[in-house]
Design a protein around this motif. Sequence first.
Motif, short mmCIF file in Angstrom:
data_model
loop_
_atom_site.label_atom_id
_atom_site.label_comp_id
_atom_site.label_asym_id
_atom_site.label_seq_id
_atom_site.Cartn_x
_atom_site.Cartn_y
_atom_site.Cartn_z
N TYR A 156 -33.95 -0.01 -14.69
CA TYR A 156 -32.55 0.39 -14.57
C TYR A 156 -31.66 -0.85 -14.65
CZ TYR A 156 -33.40 5.32 -13.38
OH TYR A 156 -33.72 6.65 -13.42
N THR A 157 -31.64 -1.47 -15.82
CA THR A 157 -30.90 -2.70 -16.05
C THR A 157 -29.62 -2.40 -16.83
OG1 THR A 157 -32.11 -3.13 -18.09
CG2 THR A 157 -33.05 -4.02 -16.06
N PRO A 158 -28.62 -3.29 -16.76
CA PRO A 158 -27.33 -3.01 -17.44
C PRO A 158 -27.46 -2.67 -18.91
CG PRO A 158 -27.08 -4.86 -15.95
CD PRO A 158 -28.55 -4.54 -15.97
N ALA A 159 -28.26 -3.42 -19.66
CA ALA A 159 -28.39 -3.16 -21.09
C ALA A 159 -29.09 -1.84 -21.38
CB ALA A 159 -29.13 -4.31 -21.77
N LEU A 205 -26.72 5.96 -7.85
CA LEU A 205 -27.50 5.04 -8.67
C LEU A 205 -27.78 3.73 -7.94
CD1 LEU A 205 -28.62 5.00 -11.65
CD2 LEU A 205 -26.65 3.54 -12.17
N PHE A 206 -26.80 3.21 -7.20
CA PHE A 206 -26.93 1.87 -6.63
C PHE A 206 -27.27 1.84 -5.15
CE2 PHE A 206 -23.73 1.17 -10.12
CZ PHE A 206 -24.63 0.54 -10.99
N ASN A 207 -27.06 2.94 -4.43
CA ASN A 207 -27.20 2.90 -2.97
C ASN A 207 -28.15 3.95 -2.42
OD1 ASN A 207 -25.15 0.80 -2.78
ND2 ASN A 207 -23.66 2.42 -3.23
N SER A 208 -29.05 4.44 -3.25
CA SER A 208 -30.00 5.44 -2.76
C SER A 208 -30.87 4.84 -1.65
CB SER A 208 -30.88 5.91 -3.91
OG SER A 208 -31.81 6.86 -3.47
N PHE A 230 -26.64 7.58 -18.65
CA PHE A 230 -27.86 7.65 -19.45
C PHE A 230 -28.64 6.35 -19.28
CE2 PHE A 230 -25.02 10.68 -21.26
CZ PHE A 230 -25.81 11.68 -21.82
N VAL A 231 -29.89 6.49 -18.86
CA VAL A 231 -30.75 5.33 -18.63
C VAL A 231 -31.85 5.33 -19.68
CG1 VAL A 231 -32.15 4.07 -16.96
CG2 VAL A 231 -30.28 5.54 -16.16
N ASN A 232 -31.96 4.24 -20.40
CA ASN A 232 -32.95 4.15 -21.49
C ASN A 232 -34.34 3.93 -20.91
OD1 ASN A 232 -34.00 4.07 -24.02
ND2 ASN A 232 -33.07 2.14 -24.63
N ASN A 233 -34.78 4.93 -20.16
CA ASN A 233 -36.08 4.88 -19.52
C ASN A 233 -36.57 6.30 -19.29
OD1 ASN A 233 -38.16 3.27 -17.78
ND2 ASN A 233 -37.52 4.95 -16.48
N GLY A 234 -37.73 6.61 -19.88
CA GLY A 234 -38.31 7.93 -19.74
C GLY A 234 -39.78 7.84 -19.43
#
Length: 408
Positions: A179-182, A106-109, A29-33
């Motif tokens: 897309y940051t850790p927090a 998530l990290f290597n697209s 879940f990414v807190n970005n919409g």
Amino acid sequence: MVTTQTCKNGLRIVSETIPHFHSVAMGVFVNNGSRDELPEENGITHFIEHMLFKGTDSRTAKEIAREFDRIGGDINAYTSKEYTCYYAKVLDHHAERAVSVLADMLFNSQMDPVEFDKERQVILEEISMTEDMPDDDVHEQLWRVMYPQNSIGASILGTAETLASFTPEKIRDYMNRHYTPANIVVSVAGNVTASLLEKVEALFGDFEREENLKVYEVPVFKAGHSIKNKETEQGHLCLGFPGVSLNDSNIYNITVLDNIIGGSMSSRLFQEIREQRGLAYSIFSYHSAYSDHGTFAIYGGTSDDQMAEMQQVILSLLKELKKDGITQEEITDSKEQLKGSLMLGLESTSARMSRNGRHELLLGKHQTYDEVLTQIDQVSLQKVTELLDNLIESPAISIIQPKEASFV
């Protein structure tokens, strides 16, 4: 029991272990919409969701799909106005393999330019498909009416103009900022093992990106109307009203009220408009809650010669509801229906994973099911009546109607 651990980089892992299940559901879940986007970025969050399935440094898009087909699992994603979710469900002994694929995406697209242009066209087709489905499009139009000056009123899909401006470099820059850790929660539910949790932490717990403070402009609801003439067999109507936020003490009161108005087969709208009058096949209400506001809406679709009558019946029913009130029996039935839906959801690892991920991401807290049931039990006729008195005022209205029709 739901447990949360925070990795050294600030990313959170929330887990619910159910040993007797043979599956594991997992979600990133990414807190970005879409509401995080600037006007010129409209649609970029959804574009990212698509691109993460288009291949990594070690897997092609086909290989990502085949990886889950081979293990009998499912993988998908969705973008909402406040967050994005990438999720999968597999048998428990494939869980570590599945979460490795999610991390790779998530990290290597790759953001390959050829795939990028293909996916741009795919999303343009998705926009066209939505516009060709008036029962979907009428909701999009309603949000533009309700929040014309706020990004939450914009389409999640974006527009042809904004999509044309996106490049792989813009996508990467946007991901680095958002897309940051927090801003990320990994949620797992089912037969979760210590080994799986260690794998999740190893995959997600080390990456670093500069954090950006999320600051939303609270949406200001506006009453108004939009009429769209289109070649269609039916007319489609949406009415919108201000609701309550996720953190509001009225959140269960409005959920109970929604059930009574149009959220169930025994609701006032369904019984009056469909069962008694035969005016519509599809008639319902819903409440959408966000971190700082909410929206209550009503939808109905019917033939053009019955559209004006259906609209009038809806408005009359709402006025009658405010004047004469609701009954204790309706309150009791709605509460029991809500509790039943909640408890039935416990039988699904996907539902548990999704609930836990959203609560950690948007609320930062978790309630036990007993605590939720207690809150539902505390819903009273007086509280719901007070909410109703303040809720149903001047609506925002969206209509999609046959070209030859003429009604508001």
